[in-house]
Design an enzyme around this catalytic site. Structure first.
Site, short mmCIF file in Angstrom:
data_model
loop_
_atom_site.label_atom_id
_atom_site.label_comp_id
_atom_site.label_asym_id
_atom_site.label_seq_id
_atom_site.Cartn_x
_atom_site.Cartn_y
_atom_site.Cartn_z
N HIS A 357 0.82 -1.21 0.00
CA HIS A 357 0.00 0.00 0.00
C HIS A 357 0.85 1.25 0.00
O HIS A 357 0.54 2.23 -0.67
CB HIS A 357 -0.92 -0.01 1.21
CG HIS A 357 -1.91 -1.11 1.16
ND1 HIS A 357 -2.71 -1.45 2.21
CD2 HIS A 357 -2.23 -1.94 0.15
CE1 HIS A 357 -3.48 -2.46 1.86
NE2 HIS A 357 -3.20 -2.77 0.62
N ARG A 464 -4.44 -2.30 -16.12
CA ARG A 464 -4.34 -3.47 -15.22
C ARG A 464 -5.37 -3.28 -14.12
O ARG A 464 -5.27 -2.33 -13.35
CB ARG A 464 -2.95 -3.55 -14.61
CG ARG A 464 -1.82 -3.85 -15.61
CD ARG A 464 -0.49 -3.94 -14.87
NE ARG A 464 0.57 -4.51 -15.68
CZ ARG A 464 1.52 -3.80 -16.27
NH1 ARG A 464 1.55 -2.48 -16.15
NH2 ARG A 464 2.47 -4.39 -16.97
N ARG A 500 -7.93 -4.86 -19.00
CA ARG A 500 -7.57 -6.27 -18.90
C ARG A 500 -8.30 -6.86 -17.69
O ARG A 500 -8.29 -6.26 -16.62
CB ARG A 500 -6.07 -6.43 -18.72
CG ARG A 500 -5.67 -7.88 -18.52
CD ARG A 500 -4.19 -8.06 -18.48
NE ARG A 500 -3.64 -7.61 -17.21
CZ ARG A 500 -2.34 -7.59 -16.95
NH1 ARG A 500 -1.48 -7.94 -17.88
NH2 ARG A 500 -1.90 -7.19 -15.79
N GLU A 599 0.93 -14.14 -24.10
CA GLU A 599 1.99 -14.28 -23.11
C GLU A 599 2.50 -15.71 -23.05
O GLU A 599 3.61 -15.96 -22.61
CB GLU A 599 1.46 -13.89 -21.72
CG GLU A 599 1.14 -12.42 -21.58
CD GLU A 599 0.23 -12.12 -20.41
OE1 GLU A 599 0.63 -11.37 -19.53
OE2 GLU A 599 -0.90 -12.66 -20.38
N ASN A 622 6.65 -9.25 -21.05
CA ASN A 622 7.22 -9.56 -19.73
C ASN A 622 7.02 -11.05 -19.41
O ASN A 622 7.94 -11.75 -19.03
CB ASN A 622 6.56 -8.74 -18.62
CG ASN A 622 6.57 -7.26 -18.92
OD1 ASN A 622 7.35 -6.80 -19.73
ND2 ASN A 622 5.68 -6.52 -18.27
N ARG A 633 10.78 -13.86 -14.25
CA ARG A 633 10.99 -12.42 -14.51
C ARG A 633 11.33 -11.65 -13.26
O ARG A 633 11.85 -10.55 -13.32
CB ARG A 633 9.74 -11.82 -15.19
CG ARG A 633 8.54 -11.76 -14.31
CD ARG A 633 7.29 -11.45 -15.11
NE ARG A 633 6.79 -10.10 -14.86
CZ ARG A 633 5.61 -9.65 -15.29
NH1 ARG A 633 4.84 -10.44 -16.03
NH2 ARG A 633 5.23 -8.44 -15.03
N CYS A 670 2.54 -4.59 -25.27
CA CYS A 670 2.34 -3.80 -24.06
C CYS A 670 3.29 -4.17 -22.92
O CYS A 670 3.17 -3.68 -21.82
CB CYS A 670 0.90 -3.87 -23.58
SG CYS A 670 0.43 -5.51 -23.03
C1 PEP Z 1 3.27 -8.68 -19.68
O1 PEP Z 1 3.27 -9.82 -19.21
O2 PEP Z 1 4.11 -8.29 -20.52
C2 PEP Z 1 2.27 -7.69 -19.24
C3 PEP Z 1 2.14 -6.54 -19.85
O3 PEP Z 1 1.49 -8.02 -18.18
P1 PEP Z 1 1.99 -7.91 -16.66
O4 PEP Z 1 3.31 -7.20 -16.67
O5 PEP Z 1 0.93 -7.18 -15.93
O6 PEP Z 1 2.10 -9.36 -16.27
MG MG Z 2 1.63 -10.53 -17.98
#
Ligand code: PEP
Ligand code: MG
Length: 743
Positions: A357, A464, A500, A599, A622, A633, A670
Site C-alpha cells: 500500500h 491493469r 484487462r 503471453e 514480460n 521475470r 504492451c
Molecule cells: C506482460 O506480461 O508483458 C504484461 C504486460 O502483463 P503484466 O506485466 O501485468 O504481467
Molecule cells: Mg503478464
C-alpha cells in the site's frame, strides 16, 4: 500478581545481577519449573547465560551460544517462542555439559524483545516431558516484556556493544534493494519513527488503563478521518487504502487482544505493544503479501496508539529538512501521508513490495521508492545526504561530492529531457516516411490517468485492473468496480481504453479467494485460469465494465490465454453479461472489442483457430520472455541474462505479426520492452504498429519514431534476422547511430 511481584523486585534497587537472579527464582517458582534462565545478547551475536535458577550456577557468564545455535539461539534468530515436551531430541538442541541440563526434558522459551529487536531469551525447563500450554507461553512473553525494560534501562549489556555499527561513520555506502517506484531523488535522511520507548509496563490501575486505551483508539480514529477529508483523498485507490486502514482501526478482535493484555496487569501502552508483538511473532515470517500488508497496517496503528499513550509528540514537522528522504523498516500508507508532501522527496524501506500500500500511495505522490534495502535503518544517521535511485534500485548513503554533482547533473538532464518530450506532446507519432504508430500508455491506478494529457498518448493500451482488488479486504462489488472503470473512461475522455480482466494469482494473492500456495506461481493458478474456474467473479467484473461503458465503446482483453477454448469460454461469459444488460434494458456498449494477451508461447501455434474470434492481440513480453526462456521475470540473478532483442523472441513475434495483421486483427505490444526506444525500433521493424508503455516512456519512444525511416529499418531487420543467432542490440544501436535515429 506475578507482575506486581516482579515490579516490587525490580523496585528494590539491588544490582542488576541480583535482580535478575531474583527474577529467575520468582518465575521458576510461579511457573512450577525446575529451571528458569535468562540469556542476553552480547557483541558478535552471542547469547550469554546471565542468570539461572536450576542450571549449574558456574555456567553463568560462561555458557554462550551463537544466534541460531541450539534452541535458545533458534528462539533469538527467529524472534519467536518455542515450547517442546522433548527438547533434547529436537534437531536444533545443542548440549552444553557445564550447565547440567541433561536431566531436563521439556523447554519453553520466548525472545526478550524491545522495539522490535531481540535483546535475549527467557527459558523455563522441566524434568518431565510436559507440554507448556498457550497461556504459559503468553505469561512468559509478558514477563519477557517487563524484563526487556529492566535490561535496557540498566545497561547490563552496554547498548554500544550490540548496536549494529556496520556503515555508520562517514564512509559512503551503496545499498542495493528493489525498485518499488521509479525515479531519482536527492535529499537528507529522516529516520521514520525512532522507536517509541515504553517507560511504564505494569499497571497501577487496570480500569484506568482500559480507559486510556479506549481514548487513544478514539483519537487515532479521528486522525484517520481527518486524513480522509483532505481534498486530494476524495477518490481513487489512496482513499480505498485509507478506508481499509480505518476498518482496521475498528477491528474488534485486535482491540480485544489489547484489552486482555491490559487485564493481565499491563499498562495500555504495554498492552498495545504486547498485542502487536504477538501478531508479529505469529505472522512475521509469512511471505504472503496480504498478511505482510496487514502487519504493516497493524504496525502503523500500534505506533499511532503508542505515540498518544506515551504522550510523545511526533517530531515537529517544521524541524524536518526541506528535502526529506524517509528511511523506515516498513510503513503503512497513513504514515507516509503524515509527512509534508511538499518536502518529501523519496522513501527507502527495509521491507516492502511494489504492490504494498505504501508503494501505491508513493506512486500517486510521484516519489521514488527503493524497498528491501537490507539494514538500511542501522546504517543511516538522521540528516545524512541520500540519493534514492529507484530506477537502478539502489540507495547511495553519504555519497561523495563528485557523485552528488553527477546525480544533480543527471537530474537536470532528466528535467531537460522532460521539457523536450513535453514539446513533442502534440506532434504526431509518425515516422519520417509517414508511417503512423499508435502510442498508448499502461495504467493501473486512477492517478495514472492524468498522464494521458501530459504525454499526449492515443489511449490506454493496458489497464491493469488488479490493484483495487488487492488493496481491499473483500471482493469489490459490482457497483464499486463500475464506478472505478467509469471514472477511467470519463478521464480518458473518448480516447480508447483497453481493460484487462483480473490478472491475479500466484504471488498476487487476494485474501478472499483460496490459493493453494502454488510452488511455481507464475505458471500456476492465475489470471484467466482463476476467472474461468470462478466464473461468477469474472462475470461480475465484465458486468461492471459494461455498466461503466454506459453505451460507450468497450475494449476488453483476457490475460494468459493458453488455448483457444479459454478465450471462447471467456467470450461466452461476456456474451451472457451483454444479454443480461439487454434484457434489463440497460445500455450496452456501442462497440465491444475483444482481445487476448499473448503471453504463453503455445498460442503462437493456434493462431489460425484463434484469429476469427478476436479483434486484437496484445503481446505481453514480460511474461512471454519468462515462458520462452524459462526464466523467472522476478529473479534478480536472471535479470538481463536473456536479451529481449534475441533472434528467438523477435522471430517468434515476426511470425505472429505476419499471421495476425493480414487477418485484419490488430497487434500491439504492451510489455516493458515496448517502452525502450531500441526495442521499440525492432518491434516496428518487424511490423508492429501499436505500442503501449509506462507514461514516462512515451516521449523517448516518440522521439525515436519521428527520427526513423521505417522502410530502411524493415529492410535492415529482415537481413539482420537472417544472420546467425546473436542478440541484435549492438547491431541495432549501430544502425540507429548511422541513421541519426534518436534512441
Ligand atoms: C506482460 O506480461 O508483458 C504484461 C504486460 O502483463 P503484466 O506485466 O501485468 O504481467
Ligand atoms: Mg503478464
Amino acid at each position: 500478581m506475578l507482575l506486581k511481584r516482579l515490579r516490587d523486585t525490580m523496585a528494590r534497587a539491588e544490582s542488576v545481577e541480583v535482580t535478575l537472579g531474583e527474577v529467575v527464582r520468582l518465575v521458576a517458582n510461579e511457573m512450577v519449573a525446575e529451571v528458569c534462565s535468562i540469556y542476553l545478547l552480547r557483541a558478535g551475536e552471542v547469547l550469554e547465560l546471565f542468570a539461572t535458577q536450576g542450571l549449574n550456577p558456574s555456567a553463568v557468564h560462561s555458557t554462550r551460544l551463537r544466534v541460531g545455535e541450539g534452541l535458545v539461539g533458534d528462539i533469538a534468530a527467529h524472534g519467536r517462542p518455542l515450547a517442546l515436551d522433548d527438547a533434547q531430541h529436537h534437531p536444533q538442541f545443542a548440549y552444553r555439559p557445564e550447565t547440567g541440563e541433561e536431566i531436563y526434558h521439556s523447554l519453553a522459551g520466548v525472545p526478550i524483545l524491545r522495539a522490535g529487536r531481540v535483546l535475549g531469551v527467557l527459558v523455563v525447563q522441566n524434568r518431565t516431558r510436559r507440554q507448556y500450554d498457550e497461556e504459559e507461553v503468553e505469561t512468559l512473553q509478558t514477563i519477557a516484556m517487563v524484563l526487556a525494560e529492566l535490561v535496557s534501562a540498566s545497561h547490563v549489556v552496554s547498548p554500544n556493544e550490540v548496536q549494529q555499527v556496520d556503515g555508520i561513520g562517514l564512509l559512503p555506502l551503496r545499498v542495493d534493494g528493489v525498485q518499488l517506484t521509479p525515479g531519482v531523488a536527492i535529499g537528507r535522511a529522516v529516520l521514520h519513527e525512532p522507536r517509541i520507548v515504553i517507560q511504564r509496563v505494569v499497571a497501577e490501575n487496570v480500569e484506568q488503563e482500559l480507559v486510556r486505551f479506549q481514548e487513544a483508539l478514539h483519537g487515532v480514529r479521528e486522525d484517520v478521518d481527518r486524513m480522509l477529508e483532505a481534498h486530494d483523498m476524495q477518490s481513487g485507490e489512496q482513499r480505498e487504502i485509507l478506508e481499509t486502514f480505518r476498518m482496521f482501526v475498528d477491528d474488534r478482535g485486535w482491540a480485544e487482544r489489547v484489552r486482555e493484555a491490559i487485564d493481565s496487569g499491563l499498562t495500555a501502552e504495554a498492552g498495545v505493544q504486547r498485542a502487536f508483538d504477538d501478531v508479529r511473532t505469529r505472522l512475521g515470517q509469512s511471505t504472503d503479501p496480504y498478511i505482510r500488508e496487514r502487519l504493516s497496517d497493524l504496525q502503523d496503528l500500534s505506533n499511532r496508539l503508542l505515540l498518544r499513550l506515551t504522550g510523545r509528540v511526533a517530531t515537529d514537522p517544521a524541524s524536518l529538512p526541506e528535502d526529506m528522504i524517509v528511511i523506515a523498516r516498513d510503513m503503512g500508507p497513513a504514515e507516509l501521508l503524515d509527512y509534508d508532501r511538499n518536502r518529501l522527496r523519496g522513501l527507502v524501506l527495509e521491507e516492502g513490495s511494489a504492490l504494498s500500500h505504501v508503494a501505491i500511495v508513493a506512486r500517486a505522490l510521484d516519489i521514488p521508492v527503493v524497498g528491501r534495502a537490507p539494514n538500511v535503518l542501522a546504517r543511516v544517521e538522521a540528516g545524512d545526504p541520500i540519493v534514492v535511485d529507484g530506477d537502478n534500485a539502489q540507495v547511495l548513503v553519504r555519497p561523495a561530492e563528485d557523485i552528488l554533482q553527477t546525480v544533480h547533473l543527471a537530474l537536470d538532464a532528466r528535467a531537460e529531457r522532460r521539457r523536450k518530450y513535453a514539446a513533442l506532446r502534440d506532434l504526431p507519432s509518425t515516422t519520417r516516411d509517414q508511417a503512423r504508430v499508435s502510442l498508448n500508455m499502461n495504467a493501473g491506478l486512477l492517478i495514472d490517468m492524468q498522464h494521458l494529457d501530459d504525454t499526449g498518448a492515443d489511449g490506454v493500451g493496458l489497464y491493469r485492473t488488479e490493484i483495487p482488488f488487492m488493496v481491499r479486504s473483500e471482493f469489490p462489488d459490482v457497483d464499486a468496480q463500475a464506478w472505478l472503470y467509469g471514472r477511467v473512461l470519463d478521464l480518458a475522455d473518448g480516447r480508447p481504453v483497453t481493460f484487462r480482466t483480473l490478472d491475479v494469482g500466484g504471488d498476487k494473492v487476494l485474501p478472499y479467494i483460496d490459493s493453494f500456495g502454488d510452488e511455481n506461481p507464475a505458471m500456476g493458478w492465475r489470471a484467466i485460469r482463476i476467472g474461468l474456474d470462478r466464473p461468477a467473479m469474472l462475470r461480475r467484473q465484465l458486468r461492471a465494465m459494461i455498466m461503466a461503458a454506459n453505451g460507450r465503446a468497450l475494449s476488453i482483453m483476457f490475460p494468459m490465454i493458453a488455448e483457444v477454448t479459454e478465450l471462447l469460454r471467456a467470450r461466452h461469459l461476456l456474451e451472457l453479461e451483454l444479454d443480461r444488460a439487454k434484457r434489463r434494458g440497460q445500455p450496452v456498449p456501442e462497440r465491444v472489442r475483444v482481445g487476448v494477451m499473448f503471453e504463453v508461447p503455445a498460442l503462437a501455434w493456434q493462431l489460425d483457430s484463434l484469429l476469427p474470434h478476436i479483434d486484437f492481440i496484445s503481446v505481453g513480453t514480460n511474461d512471454l520472455m519468462q515462458f520462452l526462456y524459462a526464466a523467472d521475470r522476478g529473479n534478480s540473478r536472471l535479470a538481463g541474462r536473456y536479451d529481449s532483442l534475441s533472434p528467438a523472441l523477435l522471430r517468434l513475434l515476426h511470425f505472429v505479426v505476419d499471421k495476425v495483421r493480414p487477418a485484419g486483427v490488430d497487434v500491439s505490444v504492451c510489455g516493458e520492452m515496448a517502452g525502450r526506444p531500441v526495442e521499440a525500433l525492432a518491434l516496428l521493424a518487424i511490423g508492429v504498429r501499436s505500442l503501449s508503455m509506462s507514461p514516462g516512456s512515451i516521449g523517448p519512444v516518440k522521439a525515436m519514431i519521428r527520427s526513423l525511416d521505417l522502410n530502411e529499418a524493415v529492410g535492415f531487420m529482415s537481413s539482420a534476422l537472417a544472420q546467425p543467432d546473436r542478440p541484435l542490440r549492438e547491431t541495432l544501436r549501430l544502425f540507429a547511430a548511422d541513421h541519426a535515429i534518436e534512441i
